[in-house]
Design an enzyme around this catalytic site. Sequence first.
Site, PDB file in Angstrom:
ATOM      1  N   SER A   1      66.821  72.481  40.298  1.00 53.91           N
ATOM      2  CA  SER A   1      66.894  73.757  39.592  1.00 53.91           C
ATOM      3  C   SER A   1      68.191  74.424  40.016  1.00 53.91           C
ATOM      4  O   SER A   1      68.599  74.307  41.181  1.00 53.91           O
ATOM      5  CB  SER A   1      65.711  74.643  40.024  1.00 53.91           C
ATOM      6  OG  SER A   1      65.974  75.999  39.707  1.00 53.91           O
TER       7      SER A   1
ATOM      8  N   LEU B   1      75.340  73.037  36.142  1.00 56.37           N
ATOM      9  CA  LEU B   1      74.637  71.789  35.832  1.00 56.37           C
ATOM     10  C   LEU B   1      74.262  71.020  37.094  1.00 56.37           C
ATOM     11  O   LEU B   1      75.044  70.929  38.035  1.00 56.37           O
ATOM     12  CB  LEU B   1      75.533  70.904  34.953  1.00 56.37           C
ATOM     13  CG  LEU B   1      76.001  71.532  33.635  1.00 56.37           C
ATOM     14  CD1 LEU B   1      76.852  70.523  32.855  1.00 56.37           C
ATOM     15  CD2 LEU B   1      74.839  72.021  32.789  1.00 56.37           C
TER      16      LEU B   1
ATOM     17  N   LYS C   1      60.490  70.131  33.583  1.00 57.52           N
ATOM     18  CA  LYS C   1      60.246  71.082  34.674  1.00 57.52           C
ATOM     19  C   LYS C   1      59.813  72.438  34.099  1.00 57.52           C
ATOM     20  O   LYS C   1      58.973  73.109  34.666  1.00 57.52           O
ATOM     21  CB  LYS C   1      61.474  71.268  35.557  1.00 57.52           C
ATOM     22  CG  LYS C   1      61.096  72.115  36.789  1.00 57.52           C
ATOM     23  CD  LYS C   1      62.241  72.330  37.716  1.00 57.52           C
ATOM     24  CE  LYS C   1      63.214  73.328  37.197  1.00 57.52           C
ATOM     25  NZ  LYS C   1      62.776  74.731  37.353  1.00 57.52           N
TER      26      LYS C   1
ATOM     27  N   GLY D   1      74.065  76.548  32.277  1.00 57.91           N
ATOM     28  CA  GLY D   1      75.169  76.150  33.137  1.00 57.91           C
ATOM     29  C   GLY D   1      74.735  75.858  34.557  1.00 57.91           C
ATOM     30  O   GLY D   1      73.556  75.702  34.855  1.00 57.91           O
TER      31      GLY D   1
ATOM     32  N   ARG E   1      68.465  77.370  40.544  1.00 56.68           N
ATOM     33  CA  ARG E   1      68.073  78.385  41.532  1.00 56.68           C
ATOM     34  C   ARG E   1      67.906  77.800  42.937  1.00 56.68           C
ATOM     35  O   ARG E   1      67.811  78.566  43.900  1.00 56.68           O
ATOM     36  CB  ARG E   1      66.793  79.103  41.092  1.00 56.68           C
ATOM     37  CG  ARG E   1      67.021  79.999  39.876  1.00 56.68           C
ATOM     38  CD  ARG E   1      65.843  80.895  39.572  1.00 56.68           C
ATOM     39  NE  ARG E   1      66.188  81.907  38.577  1.00 56.68           N
ATOM     40  CZ  ARG E   1      65.969  81.796  37.263  1.00 56.68           C
ATOM     41  NH1 ARG E   1      65.393  80.720  36.781  1.00 56.68           N
ATOM     42  NH2 ARG E   1      66.335  82.764  36.447  1.00 56.68           N
TER      43      ARG E   1
ATOM     44  N   GLY F   1      64.016  70.040  29.560  1.00 55.41           N
ATOM     45  CA  GLY F   1      63.426  69.380  30.722  1.00 55.41           C
ATOM     46  C   GLY F   1      61.945  69.712  30.868  1.00 55.41           C
ATOM     47  O   GLY F   1      61.518  70.843  30.598  1.00 55.41           O
TER      48      GLY F   1
ATOM     49  N   HIS G   1      70.100  68.329  34.330  1.00 54.45           N
ATOM     50  CA  HIS G   1      70.889  68.509  33.101  1.00 54.45           C
ATOM     51  C   HIS G   1      71.626  67.221  32.746  1.00 54.45           C
ATOM     52  O   HIS G   1      71.744  66.867  31.573  1.00 54.45           O
ATOM     53  CB  HIS G   1      71.941  69.617  33.288  1.00 54.45           C
ATOM     54  CG  HIS G   1      71.387  70.969  33.567  1.00 54.45           C
ATOM     55  ND1 HIS G   1      71.569  71.614  34.770  1.00 54.45           N
ATOM     56  CD2 HIS G   1      70.661  71.821  32.796  1.00 54.45           C
ATOM     57  CE1 HIS G   1      70.998  72.803  34.715  1.00 54.45           C
ATOM     58  NE2 HIS G   1      70.428  72.951  33.544  1.00 54.45           N
TER      59      HIS G   1
END
Length: 285
Positions: free
Chosen positions: A188, A33, A152, A31, A190, A150, A37
């Site tokens: 990200s 997003l 990443k 989630g 984060r 992804g 995403h």
Amino acid sequence: MRTIRTVHELREVLAPARPAGRSIGLVPTMGFLHDGHIALLRRAREQCDVVVVSLFVNPAQFGPGEDLEAYPRDEARDAALAEAEGVDVLFAPPAEEVYPPGFGTSVTVAALTEVLDGAPEQRGSEHFAGVTTVVTKLLSMAGPDVAYFGQKDAQQALVIRKLVRDLDIPVRIEVCPTVRDPDGLALSSRNAYLSPAERDRALGLSRALRAAEAEVAAGRLDAAGVLSAARAQLDAHGIDPEYLELRSAADLSPADRVNGSTLLAVAARVGRARLIDNTILGGTT
Ligand code: PAF
């Protein structure tokens, strides 16, 4: 778009697709997003007849002291974004639907999960056991033809490819390129933790990768030269990485020079955020 909370209902909704010859694409997410995403959702929408996105902040992949409680969540916003991308099903199960009382199974992938993020001094292989357990469950719940991840999370993508190969799970794993902000920061969830000053420092990660790419383009292929070019950028941004390593992009074995497809991976803490980024040097996967 339908929002679904139980495995039973998910299976019921998806059951007619297969006999009708309709392909199912699954985009597993935690989630919050972002455009990374969204790129996965678009790829799934282009390639599959039915697109499912899962939103599940998976407690099993967070270690003690990690950011499970703080991890950003906004289901209403995610639902609006997914709907705008033409997603058919949003699967957002509560934790007890995925891990009911008495749940006691863990799926682990050996070797690949014991280095980089899986090293004991990093997140540990338990992190990947949490990922591979929940991904196995999500694949079993949705039965997709294709699942999207992804680049990443390069190590995660390799681990998941190995998981489906080893367990003969009939799904194609599609890995999509890292999406970056215009200044290079890899997207990200984060990044939401970063203050403006921390966000500036965080640019050190992508700049380190670009510096390494420039070394390789100039013909310097030995690990020491490539890593020191990257490290200089990290230093310039005041970043002391948790790791900065050159490894085979195929099996994560250590690489002492860029030779074919070589992964340069970095992890660093910037403020509250633990960020990761990577690039493939000397080829593609
Ligand atoms: O990459 C992520 O967001 C998660 O690790 C995943 C694959 C959704 C499993 O929880």
